[in-house]
Design an enzyme around this catalytic site. Structure first.
Site, mmCIF file in Angstrom:
data_model
loop_
_atom_site.group_PDB
_atom_site.id
_atom_site.type_symbol
_atom_site.label_atom_id
_atom_site.label_comp_id
_atom_site.label_asym_id
_atom_site.label_seq_id
_atom_site.Cartn_x
_atom_site.Cartn_y
_atom_site.Cartn_z
ATOM 1 N N HIS A 57 1.089 -1.143 0.385
ATOM 2 C CA HIS A 57 -0.122 0.147 0.338
ATOM 3 C C HIS A 57 1.162 1.609 0.187
ATOM 4 O O HIS A 57 2.340 1.139 0.144
ATOM 5 C CB HIS A 57 -0.944 -0.420 1.240
ATOM 6 C CG HIS A 57 -0.090 0.196 2.613
ATOM 7 N ND1 HIS A 57 -0.128 1.287 2.770
ATOM 8 C CD2 HIS A 57 0.040 -0.675 3.355
ATOM 9 C CE1 HIS A 57 0.704 0.832 4.862
ATOM 10 N NE2 HIS A 57 0.641 -0.192 4.423
ATOM 11 N N CYS A 117 3.501 -4.578 6.559
ATOM 12 C CA CYS A 117 2.984 -4.328 4.902
ATOM 13 C C CYS A 117 4.230 -3.847 4.312
ATOM 14 O O CYS A 117 5.205 -3.434 5.172
ATOM 15 C CB CYS A 117 1.633 -3.425 5.209
ATOM 16 S SG CYS A 117 0.304 -3.879 5.278
#
Length: 179
Positions: free
Chosen positions: A123, A135
């Protein structure tokens, strides 16, 4: 795609990126702040249709009420769910731009092992060098470039040899895409 100490290597380019605040781990646990080592596959592409044009034909819009369950005790652990939802979760339709475009990985499932970590996405980053909760995050232009080229099943290799390295890959390193 291969995560390197300089960034995410894709199609001959190195995209600057941030990883989990605890670095890379071969023993991922929910809430440890680490990016899991291993071979992962891209399984989904979510995007905010109210903020961006469709990044690829297979992208699915993030709707109001879309959530991601991160409660290891819930049967929906590590899956997209809808509000109202009582178990612990992340809101996907955020006020900030971090989840305007999300590449979903197959980390921990299906089926998910309770407590082995959830919501490992690619992201947008908060800012260069700012670590994530596990992430891989990058600049919006790089993420858009990547989303236009990735497809379901695209491999993401996070080498176990990176385990123990703290915080950030490609801290302001790498090259921006030129096309």
């Amino acid at each position: 795609m291969v995560l390197t100490p300089r960034g995410l290597r894709v199609a001959g380019r190195v995209l600057a990126c941030s990883i989990g605040r605890s670095g890379v781990t071969a023993a991922k646990r929910e809430g440890d702040g680490a990016t899991p080592a291993g071979i992962h596959r891209i399984t989904g592409l979510l995007w905010r249709a109210d903020r961006l044009p469709r990044p690829a034909p297979w992208a699915v819009p993030i709707r109001a009420g879309d959530l991601w369950c991160d409660d290891p005790g819930d049967p929906s652990y590590n899956r997209l769910v809808r509000a109202p939802f009582a178990a612990r979760h992340e809101v996907l339709r955020r006020a900030d731009p971090l989840y305007d475009l999300v590449l979903v990985t197959d980390w921990n499932g299906p089926p998910a092992r309770p407590g082995a970590g959830s919501a490992i996405f690619l992201h947008q980053w908060r800012r260069p060098g700012f670590p994530t909760a596990g992430c891989i995050a990058m600049a919006r232009p790089d993420l858009l470039w990547l989303a236009a080229r990735a497809c379901p099943g695209t491999r993401l290799f996070v080498p176990p040899g990176l385990a123990g390295r703290a915080g950030v890959a490609g801290r302001c390193a790498g090259q921006a895409p030129s096309d």
